[in-house]
Design a protein around this motif. Structure first.
Motif, short mmCIF file in Angstrom:
data_model
loop_
_atom_site.label_atom_id
_atom_site.label_comp_id
_atom_site.label_asym_id
_atom_site.label_seq_id
_atom_site.Cartn_x
_atom_site.Cartn_y
_atom_site.Cartn_z
N SER A 56 -0.92 4.45 4.56
CA SER A 56 -0.86 4.73 6.00
C SER A 56 0.24 3.91 6.67
O SER A 56 0.44 2.75 6.34
CB SER A 56 -2.19 4.39 6.66
OG SER A 56 -3.19 5.26 6.22
N CYS A 109 1.45 4.22 13.32
CA CYS A 109 0.76 5.44 13.76
C CYS A 109 -0.34 5.91 12.81
O CYS A 109 -1.04 6.87 13.12
CB CYS A 109 1.77 6.57 13.96
SG CYS A 109 2.46 7.22 12.42
N GLU A 165 -0.11 7.52 10.15
CA GLU A 165 0.21 8.77 9.45
C GLU A 165 0.28 8.49 7.95
O GLU A 165 0.79 7.46 7.52
CB GLU A 165 1.56 9.30 9.95
CG GLU A 165 1.96 10.62 9.38
CD GLU A 165 1.16 11.77 9.94
OE1 GLU A 165 1.06 12.79 9.24
OE2 GLU A 165 0.64 11.67 11.06
N THR A 166 -0.24 9.40 7.15
CA THR A 166 -0.18 9.25 5.70
C THR A 166 1.24 9.52 5.23
O THR A 166 1.86 10.48 5.67
CB THR A 166 -1.16 10.21 5.02
OG1 THR A 166 -2.47 9.94 5.51
CG2 THR A 166 -1.15 10.03 3.52
N CYS A 175 6.32 4.93 8.58
CA CYS A 175 6.64 6.26 8.06
C CYS A 175 8.00 6.79 8.50
O CYS A 175 8.56 7.66 7.84
CB CYS A 175 5.55 7.25 8.45
SG CYS A 175 5.40 7.54 10.22
#
Length: 80
Positions: free
Chosen positions: A23, A27, A29-30, A49
């Motif tokens: 992660s 944020c 996000e993966t 990311c």
């Protein structure tokens, strides 16, 4: 026996092709580990990311807002 071997082999190949996932520090996000960007934030390296998340963390640090950011991040993670 051969079928079980093929199943394990296929599983191993699929996980290798997909790469390790984690992660984003900012944020959540993966993302694939190999695509992550490293940024030094609050004295320790963090993985993000994208360049947007990297820029946000740099801006927070440059404007001396780290404590407020980390407090907000902790309250958001505790709420879920």
């Amino acid at each position: 026996m051969a079928l079980a071997f093929l199943s394990r082999l296929e599983t191993g190949l699929l996980s290798w092709r997909a790469g390790s996932r984690l992660s984003c520090f900012h944020c959540s996000e993966t993302m694939r580990e190999r695509n992550a960007l490293a940024v030094k934030f609050n004295g320790s390296p963090q993985l993000v990311c994208c360049h947007g998340c990297l820029a946000i963390l740099q801006t927070i640090e440059q404007n001396h807002l780290v404590d407020a950011y980390l407090e907000n991040k902790a309250s958001l993670s505790g709420a879920g």
